[in-house]
Design a protein around this motif. Structure first.
Motif, PDB file in Angstrom:
ATOM      1  N   THR A 233      -6.233  17.402  84.336  1.00  0.00           N
ATOM      2  CA  THR A 233      -5.510  16.770  85.434  1.00  0.00           C
ATOM      3  C   THR A 233      -4.131  17.383  85.616  1.00  0.00           C
ATOM      4  OG1 THR A 233      -6.714  14.702  85.091  1.00  0.00           O
ATOM      5  CG2 THR A 233      -4.655  14.558  86.307  1.00  0.00           C
ATOM      6  N   VAL A 234      -3.434  17.627  84.529  1.00  0.00           N
ATOM      7  CA  VAL A 234      -2.101  18.235  84.607  1.00  0.00           C
ATOM      8  C   VAL A 234      -2.197  19.636  85.215  1.00  0.00           C
ATOM      9  CG1 VAL A 234      -0.180  19.136  83.216  1.00  0.00           C
ATOM     10  CG2 VAL A 234      -1.103  16.861  82.742  1.00  0.00           C
ATOM     11  N   LEU A 235      -3.178  20.401  84.798  1.00  0.00           N
ATOM     12  CA  LEU A 235      -3.357  21.742  85.360  1.00  0.00           C
ATOM     13  C   LEU A 235      -3.728  21.678  86.843  1.00  0.00           C
ATOM     14  CD1 LEU A 235      -5.222  23.484  82.411  1.00  0.00           C
ATOM     15  CD2 LEU A 235      -2.860  23.858  83.151  1.00  0.00           C
ATOM     16  N   LEU A 236      -4.569  20.714  87.213  1.00  0.00           N
ATOM     17  CA  LEU A 236      -4.934  20.541  88.616  1.00  0.00           C
ATOM     18  C   LEU A 236      -3.719  20.154  89.452  1.00  0.00           C
ATOM     19  CD1 LEU A 236      -7.101  20.468  90.802  1.00  0.00           C
ATOM     20  CD2 LEU A 236      -7.555  18.108  90.146  1.00  0.00           C
ATOM     21  N   GLN A 237      -2.877  19.259  88.931  1.00  0.00           N
ATOM     22  CA  GLN A 237      -1.661  18.865  89.640  1.00  0.00           C
ATOM     23  C   GLN A 237      -0.746  20.075  89.836  1.00  0.00           C
ATOM     24  OE1 GLN A 237      -0.415  15.695  87.015  1.00  0.00           O
ATOM     25  NE2 GLN A 237      -0.817  14.173  88.594  1.00  0.00           N
ATOM     26  N   ALA A 238      -0.607  20.889  88.817  1.00  0.00           N
ATOM     27  CA  ALA A 238       0.242  22.084  88.922  1.00  0.00           C
ATOM     28  C   ALA A 238      -0.312  23.047  89.971  1.00  0.00           C
ATOM     29  CB  ALA A 238       0.341  22.777  87.560  1.00  0.00           C
TER      30      ALA A 238
ATOM     31  N   ARG B 269      -6.888   7.907  81.230  1.00  0.00           N
ATOM     32  CA  ARG B 269      -6.955   6.875  80.194  1.00  0.00           C
ATOM     33  C   ARG B 269      -6.318   7.393  78.913  1.00  0.00           C
ATOM     34  NH1 ARG B 269     -12.777   6.012  82.139  1.00  0.00           N
ATOM     35  NH2 ARG B 269     -12.501   4.224  83.525  1.00  0.00           N
ATOM     36  N   PRO B 270      -5.619   6.531  78.191  1.00  0.00           N
ATOM     37  CA  PRO B 270      -5.052   6.952  76.908  1.00  0.00           C
ATOM     38  C   PRO B 270      -6.162   7.421  75.963  1.00  0.00           C
ATOM     39  CG  PRO B 270      -4.197   4.802  77.564  1.00  0.00           C
ATOM     40  CD  PRO B 270      -5.289   5.149  78.525  1.00  0.00           C
ATOM     41  N   GLY B 271      -5.911   8.508  75.280  1.00  0.00           N
ATOM     42  CA  GLY B 271      -6.873   9.037  74.320  1.00  0.00           C
ATOM     43  C   GLY B 271      -7.850  10.033  74.914  1.00  0.00           C
ATOM     44  N   ASP B 272      -7.809  10.254  76.211  1.00  0.00           N
ATOM     45  CA  ASP B 272      -8.706  11.211  76.859  1.00  0.00           C
ATOM     46  C   ASP B 272      -7.933  12.503  77.112  1.00  0.00           C
ATOM     47  OD1 ASP B 272     -10.695  12.522  78.202  1.00  0.00           O
ATOM     48  OD2 ASP B 272     -10.900  11.043  79.808  1.00  0.00           O
TER      49      ASP B 272
ATOM     50  N   SER C  95     -19.820   3.922  89.661  1.00  0.00           N
ATOM     51  CA  SER C  95     -18.535   3.411  89.180  1.00  0.00           C
ATOM     52  C   SER C  95     -18.498   3.280  87.668  1.00  0.00           C
ATOM     53  CB  SER C  95     -18.204   2.070  89.843  1.00  0.00           C
ATOM     54  OG  SER C  95     -19.186   1.118  89.526  1.00  0.00           O
ATOM     55  N   LYS C  96     -19.665   3.362  87.000  1.00  0.00           N
ATOM     56  CA  LYS C  96     -19.689   3.270  85.534  1.00  0.00           C
ATOM     57  C   LYS C  96     -19.006   4.477  84.906  1.00  0.00           C
ATOM     58  CE  LYS C  96     -23.789   0.422  85.246  1.00  0.00           C
ATOM     59  NZ  LYS C  96     -25.175   0.326  84.824  1.00  0.00           N
ATOM     60  N   THR C  97     -19.253   5.639  85.475  1.00  0.00           N
ATOM     61  CA  THR C  97     -18.631   6.855  84.945  1.00  0.00           C
ATOM     62  C   THR C  97     -17.241   7.067  85.511  1.00  0.00           C
ATOM     63  OG1 THR C  97     -19.642   8.182  86.677  1.00  0.00           O
ATOM     64  CG2 THR C  97     -20.848   7.999  84.603  1.00  0.00           C
ATOM     65  N   GLY C  98     -16.977   6.490  86.680  1.00  0.00           N
ATOM     66  CA  GLY C  98     -15.676   6.681  87.318  1.00  0.00           C
ATOM     67  C   GLY C  98     -15.618   8.023  88.010  1.00  0.00           C
ATOM     68  N   CYS C  99     -14.523   8.248  88.672  1.00  0.00           N
ATOM     69  CA  CYS C  99     -14.302   9.505  89.385  1.00  0.00           C
ATOM     70  C   CYS C  99     -12.923  10.002  88.976  1.00  0.00           C
ATOM     71  CB  CYS C  99     -14.381   9.282  90.890  1.00  0.00           C
ATOM     72  SG  CYS C  99     -14.113  10.773  91.851  1.00  0.00           S
TER      73      CYS C  99
ATOM     74  N   GLN D 218      -1.632   9.743  93.268  1.00  0.00           N
ATOM     75  CA  GLN D 218      -2.175   9.117  92.067  1.00  0.00           C
ATOM     76  C   GLN D 218      -2.540   7.678  92.361  1.00  0.00           C
ATOM     77  OE1 GLN D 218       0.590   9.915  88.718  1.00  0.00           O
ATOM     78  NE2 GLN D 218      -1.283  10.715  87.803  1.00  0.00           N
ATOM     79  N   VAL D 219      -3.735   7.270  91.881  1.00  0.00           N
ATOM     80  CA  VAL D 219      -4.213   5.909  92.064  1.00  0.00           C
ATOM     81  C   VAL D 219      -4.462   5.266  90.697  1.00  0.00           C
ATOM     82  CG1 VAL D 219      -5.182   6.377  94.350  1.00  0.00           C
ATOM     83  CG2 VAL D 219      -6.607   6.677  92.321  1.00  0.00           C
ATOM     84  N   ASN D 220      -4.617   3.952  90.703  1.00  0.00           N
ATOM     85  CA  ASN D 220      -4.682   3.215  89.451  1.00  0.00           C
ATOM     86  C   ASN D 220      -6.070   3.096  88.844  1.00  0.00           C
ATOM     87  OD1 ASN D 220      -5.567   1.468  91.506  1.00  0.00           O
ATOM     88  ND2 ASN D 220      -4.985  -0.330  90.331  1.00  0.00           N
ATOM     89  N   SER D 221      -7.137   3.434  89.553  1.00  0.00           N
ATOM     90  CA  SER D 221      -8.472   3.145  89.041  1.00  0.00           C
ATOM     91  C   SER D 221      -9.486   4.231  89.390  1.00  0.00           C
ATOM     92  CB  SER D 221      -8.947   1.799  89.615  1.00  0.00           C
ATOM     93  OG  SER D 221     -10.297   1.579  89.321  1.00  0.00           O
ATOM     94  N   SER D 222     -10.082   4.807  88.357  1.00  0.00           N
ATOM     95  CA  SER D 222     -11.143   5.793  88.589  1.00  0.00           C
ATOM     96  C   SER D 222     -12.424   5.098  89.057  1.00  0.00           C
ATOM     97  CB  SER D 222     -11.406   6.614  87.337  1.00  0.00           C
ATOM     98  OG  SER D 222     -11.874   5.804  86.282  1.00  0.00           O
ATOM     99  N   GLU D 223     -12.625   3.839  88.648  1.00  0.00           N
ATOM    100  CA  GLU D 223     -13.815   3.099  89.064  1.00  0.00           C
ATOM    101  C   GLU D 223     -13.771   2.794  90.567  1.00  0.00           C
ATOM    102  OE1 GLU D 223     -11.946   2.236  86.391  1.00  0.00           O
ATOM    103  OE2 GLU D 223     -13.326   2.802  84.784  1.00  0.00           O
ATOM    104  N   LYS D 224     -12.622   2.328  91.065  1.00  0.00           N
ATOM    105  CA  LYS D 224     -12.494   2.052  92.498  1.00  0.00           C
ATOM    106  C   LYS D 224     -12.571   3.348  93.297  1.00  0.00           C
ATOM    107  CE  LYS D 224      -9.712  -2.130  91.958  1.00  0.00           C
ATOM    108  NZ  LYS D 224      -8.369  -2.720  92.157  1.00  0.00           N
ATOM    109  N   LEU D 225     -11.966   4.396  92.775  1.00  0.00           N
ATOM    110  CA  LEU D 225     -12.048   5.695  93.444  1.00  0.00           C
ATOM    111  C   LEU D 225     -13.506   6.132  93.538  1.00  0.00           C
ATOM    112  CD1 LEU D 225     -10.629   8.145  94.689  1.00  0.00           C
ATOM    113  CD2 LEU D 225     -10.348   9.055  92.379  1.00  0.00           C
TER     114      LEU D 225
END
Length: 157
Positions: A73-78, A63-66, A104-108, A89-96
């Motif tokens: 996440t960038v370090l994990l991807q590397a 999310r922007p601002g996080d 789903s309130k906190t997301g994943c 990469q997926v579009n929604s932490s809530e659906k994940l």
């Protein structure tokens, strides 16, 4: 998994409109088989110990601002890239989170799928076989390594 020259025919055969359902299926199956680790810190802890056992890493868009989550996440991807672990990469932490069985309130903010300990390679040098759907997602990752921006899979409801 070794990243090599991509087979164009294999890449053309991937139906990108069905990848969201494929991700949902892989996560659901891994959850039932107890091969799913959800959450950034548990995933990092597992990767630190046994990165060779990880089949796929699934990350939602940050999310922007996080800034903190973005940096992690960038370090994990590397790390995954260095260890030949496909990152989807997926579009929604809530659906994940829903697929992983987390609130789903906190997301994943991360999910990793580990190898099935029951599946064993035929020889010590062989890799443990992936399910057909896991293979499709791994192929998609390899086929899109050079795409910018990285493709984001839209998860179904």
């Amino acid at each position: 998994m070794c990243v090599s020259k991509v087979n164009d025919n294999r890449c053309k055969m991937i139906n990108r409109s069905k990848l969201g359902k494929a991700v949902r299926g892989v996560l659901t199956r891994a959850k039932v088989e107890r091969r799913l680790i959800c959450g950034l810190l548990p995933a990092i802890a597992y990767l630190e110990k046994t990165p060779d056992d990880v089949v796929i890493c699934v990350l939602p868009q940050t999310r922007p601002g996080d800034a903190t989550t973005h940096i992690q996440t960038v370090l994990l991807q590397a790390f995954c890239y260095e260890n030949y672990i496909p990152v989807i990469q997926v579009n929604s932490s809530e659906k994940l989170a829903d697929y992983c069985g987390v609130s789903s309130k906190t997301g994943c903010n991360c999910a990793i799928i580990v190898k099935d300990p029951a599946a064993s390679p035929t020889t010590p040098d062989d890799e443990i076989p992936l399910s057909p759907t896991e293979k499709i997602l791994a192929d998609f990752y390899e086929c899109t390594l050079e795409e910018f921006p990285r493709p984001v899979i839209e998860l179904p409801i």
